[in-house]
Design an enzyme around this catalytic site. Structure first.
Site, short mmCIF file in Angstrom:
data_model
loop_
_atom_site.label_atom_id
_atom_site.label_comp_id
_atom_site.label_asym_id
_atom_site.label_seq_id
_atom_site.Cartn_x
_atom_site.Cartn_y
_atom_site.Cartn_z
N GLU A 161 6.29 -8.33 -1.53
CA GLU A 161 6.34 -8.86 -2.90
C GLU A 161 5.38 -8.17 -3.87
OE1 GLU A 161 6.01 -13.12 -2.99
OE2 GLU A 161 7.89 -13.41 -1.93
N GLU A 347 12.05 -13.83 3.76
CA GLU A 347 11.36 -15.13 3.60
C GLU A 347 12.30 -16.10 2.93
OE1 GLU A 347 7.53 -15.28 1.57
OE2 GLU A 347 6.90 -13.45 2.60
C1 FCB Z 1 5.68 -15.85 -0.90
C2 FCB Z 1 4.60 -15.11 -0.14
C3 FCB Z 1 4.16 -15.81 1.11
C4 FCB Z 1 4.06 -17.31 0.93
C5 FCB Z 1 5.34 -17.85 0.32
C6 FCB Z 1 5.34 -19.34 0.15
O1 FCB Z 1 5.63 -15.48 -2.24
O2 FCB Z 1 5.08 -13.83 0.22
O3 FCB Z 1 2.94 -15.25 1.51
O4 FCB Z 1 2.95 -17.61 0.21
O5 FCB Z 1 5.57 -17.24 -0.91
#
Ligand code: FCB
Length: 448
Positions: A161, A347
Site C-alpha cells: 500500500e 488483504e
Molecule cells: C491495511 C494495512 C494493514 C492493516 C489493514 C487493516 O491498510 O495494509 O497493515 O492495517 O489495513
C-alpha cells in the site's frame, strides 16, 4: 503444473512481531513515531505486539490448523539491514529463514512483503522516501533477502500500500513518519517508492523470482451527479487507484493536473523504464469504496470525503460494501485490459468488537458475514472474467493496528494482549471449512 488458487491470511512484521530491540534490530520510523505523545490511541505500545518473534511456531501451528495454502507476512527491513543500507544482520535473516522452513514443511507457500511501512529510522534521517537513495537501498535489501530465501520463496511482494504510506505517513501525518508535506513533495515520495519497487523487481527477477506490488484500491463514487463532484471523483481515483498502478502497467503517470502537478520533478530519465512492466501479479487490498465531493473553495486538495450511508459499518467505522470488491476487480480488468497481470486479493477483512465468552469462545458472526460476502463478490468477478489467483484474509491474530493501537481487532484468532493467549474465533472455523470445500481437502476436525 499451474499453481492452485491461494487461500491465505496476511500479517505484517511491525504489527505482530514485537522484540523491537532483539538480535540486532534497529528502530524503524514506526518505533520512533509511536514514542511521540498523541500519535497512537491511548498510547498503546508496539513493543510486544503479538510477540510473534518468540511465538512464531505457535502461529505457524495456527496456520496449519486453519488449512491455508499460503501465508503473506512481511520482512522487517530494520531487522535485516538495521542501518537501512550496508551491513546485513544475519540474525535478522535467520528468523525469516526458520519461518519459511516451517511454512514449507507444512505445505504453506510463504509470500513475503519486503516493505510494510517500517522504514529503518537511519534511512529516514537521511531523507527517507524524499531521498532517491532510499530506492537504491531498498533494492539492495531486497537482493539480500532474496539471496537467503529465494530457493524456497517464489512469489514476492515488494511494497504494501504505497498510497497509504504516502498519504497517511507523508501528507496527513497520522502514520509514521508523521510528515505533512506539500503536494509536489508528496509526489516525490510516491515516485521514490515506485522506483524502489522497480529496482527491487529487477533484483528479484534476475534471480528467477516473481514480483507482485500490493496496493490499497477503492472504487470511487461522486457524492452527487454534479460535474464538480465528478471531477473530484476523477482526481481522487487518479491518486488512490492509478498513481501506483498506471506507471507499472502502462509506463506512464496518470493525469495529476487536478493537484496542480504537470509532472513529478523527481522523475529522471530512465526511471519509467525501470518501473514499467515490473510486475507478474497485482496485489489488491480491498476494504471499502470511497465517496467524494468537490472541496470547498481554496482547499489544498481537489476532493473532499463524503460519508457512505445506509450500509453497515465495521468497528473502525468503515462501510461494508462487498459488491465493491466485484466492481473493483472488474474495473481493473476493464481499465488495464491486456496490460493487466493476474490479481491477488492480498488483504480483505474487518475489525469488530470481539469478546471472549464464558466458555472461552469468540462469536464473530459479523466477520463471518463480511468474509463470506466478499468471497462471493470475488467469485462473481472471476466468473465474469477477472483473473484472480489468491485471496488473503487480513488477518491471523488481533494485532497492533497502527495509530489505533490494539483497539481494532481484525483477527481470525483473538489475542489477549495481556497474556498473549490465542483463541480461534468462530470465523477461524468458518474459514477453515471454506478452504477445505474449495480445495477439496478433507476438513479434518482440527482440535481447538
Ligand atoms: C491495511 C494495512 C494493514 C492493516 C489493514 C487493516 O491498510 O495494509 O497493515 O492495517 O489495513
Amino acid at each position: 503444473m499451474p499453481s492452485p488458487f491461494l487461500w491465505g491470511v496476511a500479517t505484517s512484521a511491525f504489527q505482530v512481531e514485537g522484540a523491537l530491540t532483539e538480535d540486532g534490530r534497529a528502530p524503524s520510523v514506526w518505533d520512533v513515531f509511536c514514542e511521540r505523545p498523541g500519535t497512537v490511541r491511548d498510547g498503546h505500545s508496539p513493543a510486544t505486539a503479538c510477540d510473534h518473534y518468540h511465538r512464531w511456531a505457535e502461529d505457524v501451528d495456527l496456520l496449519d490448523r486453519l488449512g491455508v495454502n499460503a501465508y503473506r507476512f512481511s520482512v522487517s527491513w530494520p531487522r535485516v539491514v538495521p542501518e537501512g543500507g550496508g551491513t546485513v544482520n544475519k540474525a535478522g535473516l535467520d528468523f525469516y529463514d526458520r519461518l519459511v522452513d516451517a511454512l514449507v514443511a507444512r505445505g504453506i507457500e510463504p509470500v513475503p512483503t519486503l516493505f510494510h511501512w517500517d522504514l529503518p529510522q537511519a534511512l529516514e534521517e537521511a531523507g527517507g522516501w524524499s531521498s532517491r537513495g532510499t530506492a537504491q537501498a531498498f533494492a539492495e535489501y531486497a537482493a539480500a533477502v532474496a539471496d537467503r530465501l529465494g530457493d524456497r520463496v517464489r512469489r514476492w511482494i515488494t511494497l504494501n500500500e504505497p498510497v497509504v504510506h504516502m498519504a497517511y505517513g507523508h501528507a496527513f501525518g497520522v502514520h509514521a513518519p508523521g510528515k505533512a508535506l506539500d503536494v509536489p513533495d508528496v509526489l516525490t515520495v510516491a515516485h521514490h517508492q515506485l522506483l524502489a519497487h522497480g529496482l527491487a523487481a529487477g533484483e528479484l527477477r534476475s534471480r528467477g523470482l516473481e514480483v507482485l506490488l500490493t496496493n490499497n484500491y477503492s472504487p470511487v463514487d461522486p457524492a452527487t451527479g454534479s460535474e464538480a463532484d465528478a471531477a473530484a471523483a476523477r482526481a481522487y481515483d487518479a491518486l488512490h487507484n492509478r498513481l501506483f498502478t498506471d506507471p507499472v502497467l502502462t509506463g506512464a503517470y496518470p493525469d495529476l493536473s487536478a493537484f496542480g502537478a504537470e509532472g513529478i520533478d523527481a522523475v529522471r530519465e530512465g526511471d519509467l523504464a525501470v518501473i514499467a512492466g515490473s510486475v507478474d501479479g497485482l496485489g489488491v487490498n480491498y476494504y471499502n469504496p470511497t465517496r467524494v465531493a468537490a472541496p470547498p473553495q481554496g482547499a489544498a486538495l481537489p476532493f473532499d470525503f463524503a460519508e457512505i450511508t445506509g450500509v453497515p459499518t465495521t468497528a473502525f467505522g468503515w462501510p461494508v460494501v462487498p459488491e465493491g470488491l466485484e466492481r473493483l476487480l472488474l474495473l481493473l480488468r476493464e481499465r488495464y485490459g491486456d496490460d493487466l497481470v493476474p490479481m491477488y486479493v492480498t488483504e480483505n477483512g474487518c475489525s469488530q468488537e470481539d469478546e471472549v465468552d464464558a466458555g472461552g469462545g469468540v462469536a464473530d458472526p459479523e466477520r463471518i458475514a463480511y468474509l463470506a460476502q466478499h468471497v462471493r463478490a470475488m467469485d462473481r468477478a472471476r466468473e465474469r472474467g477477472a483473473d484472480v489467483r489468491g485471496y488473503f484474509v487480513w488477518t491471523l491474530t488481533d494485532n497492533f493496528e497502527w495509530a489505533e493501537g490494539y483497539h481494532q481487532r481484525f483477527g481470525l484468532v483473538h489475542v489477549d494482549h495481556a497474556t498473549q493467549r490465542r483463541r480461534p474465533k468462530d470465523s477461524f472455523a468458518w474459514y477453515r471449512s471454506l478452504i477445505a470445500d474449495r480445495t477439496g481437502r478433507a476438513a479434518e476436525a482440527a482440535p481447538e
